[in-house]
Motif scaffolding. Structure first.
Motif, mmCIF file in Angstrom:
data_model
loop_
_atom_site.group_PDB
_atom_site.id
_atom_site.type_symbol
_atom_site.label_atom_id
_atom_site.label_comp_id
_atom_site.label_asym_id
_atom_site.label_seq_id
_atom_site.Cartn_x
_atom_site.Cartn_y
_atom_site.Cartn_z
ATOM 1 N N ASN A 1 0.821 -1.208 0.000
ATOM 2 C CA ASN A 1 0.000 0.000 0.000
ATOM 3 C C ASN A 1 0.857 1.261 0.000
ATOM 4 O O ASN A 1 0.551 2.232 -0.704
ATOM 5 N N GLU B 1 7.423 9.226 1.314
ATOM 6 C CA GLU B 1 6.609 8.050 1.074
ATOM 7 C C GLU B 1 6.010 8.095 -0.321
ATOM 8 O O GLU B 1 5.836 9.177 -0.895
ATOM 9 N N ASN C 1 10.495 1.230 4.740
ATOM 10 C CA ASN C 1 9.297 0.662 5.353
ATOM 11 C C ASN C 1 8.300 0.290 4.262
ATOM 12 O O ASN C 1 8.157 1.014 3.275
ATOM 13 N N ARG D 1 4.208 -0.895 4.019
ATOM 14 C CA ARG D 1 2.932 -1.105 4.724
ATOM 15 C C ARG D 1 1.971 -1.762 3.748
ATOM 16 O O ARG D 1 1.705 -1.212 2.663
ATOM 17 N N ASP D 2 1.422 -2.903 4.140
ATOM 18 C CA ASP D 2 0.505 -3.593 3.223
ATOM 19 C C ASP D 2 -0.924 -3.086 3.425
ATOM 20 O O ASP D 2 -1.159 -2.164 4.212
ATOM 21 N N LEU E 1 -2.399 -2.860 6.784
ATOM 22 C CA LEU E 1 -1.697 -1.886 7.625
ATOM 23 C C LEU E 1 -0.612 -2.528 8.477
ATOM 24 O O LEU E 1 -0.271 -2.024 9.556
ATOM 25 N N ARG E 2 -0.061 -3.628 8.005
ATOM 26 C CA ARG E 2 1.073 -4.252 8.683
ATOM 27 C C ARG E 2 2.361 -3.656 8.135
ATOM 28 O O ARG E 2 2.527 -3.519 6.927
ATOM 29 N N ASP E 3 3.265 -3.313 9.058
ATOM 30 C CA ASP E 3 4.532 -2.679 8.696
ATOM 31 C C ASP E 3 5.677 -3.689 8.675
ATOM 32 O O ASP E 3 5.780 -4.539 9.554
ATOM 33 N N SER E 4 6.538 -3.512 7.695
ATOM 34 C CA SER E 4 7.795 -4.251 7.640
ATOM 35 C C SER E 4 8.917 -3.234 7.489
ATOM 36 O O SER E 4 8.755 -2.218 6.806
ATOM 37 N N TRP E 5 10.063 -3.536 8.117
ATOM 38 C CA TRP E 5 11.178 -2.597 8.140
ATOM 39 C C TRP E 5 12.446 -3.244 7.603
ATOM 40 O O TRP E 5 12.712 -4.419 7.858
#
Length: 115
Positions: free
Chosen positions: A31, A49, A95, A97-98, A101-105
């Protein structure tokens, strides 16, 4: 989602650096792709972003100097940083965000702007 950042280093004031972040998944499943930065004893802050529609947003402190872009085929999100200032010194994180709304770093890459 796994993220691998690269491109940090030491640069003189006024110089340029390009950060790149390799994303493990198809970018159409993401996303929002972002770059953040953090200095010791301060909160991580958003730098730039780009949405899945290609809409970009920048922190006021970097507007006109930094450019975020993505390559859908290569699955990368880059941050071109020009006219760097000492206050841009930080660890930079990518970062993802799918749509849930899950974040990966990513692991972070150090940018040092100094003469």
């Amino acid at each position: 989602v796994q993220l691998q950042a690269s491109g940090g280093g030491l640069v003189q004031p006024g110089g340029s650096l390009r950060l790149s972040c390799k994303v493990s998944k198809n970018l159409f499943t993401i996303n929002l792709l972002s770059w953040y930065r953090q200095v010791p004893e301060k909160q991580r802050e958003l730098v730039a972003e780009i949405s899945n529609l290609g809409i970009t947003n920048y922190a006021d402190s970097v507007k006109g100097r930094f450019t975020i872009s993505r390559d859908i085929r290569e699955k990368t999100v880059d941050l071109q940083m020009d006219s760097l200032k000492p206050e841009d010194t930080a660890v930079y994180y990518c970062n993802a965000r799918d749509f849930e709304l899950r974040d990966s770093w990513g692991q972070g890459t150090l940018v040092t702007v100094s003469s």
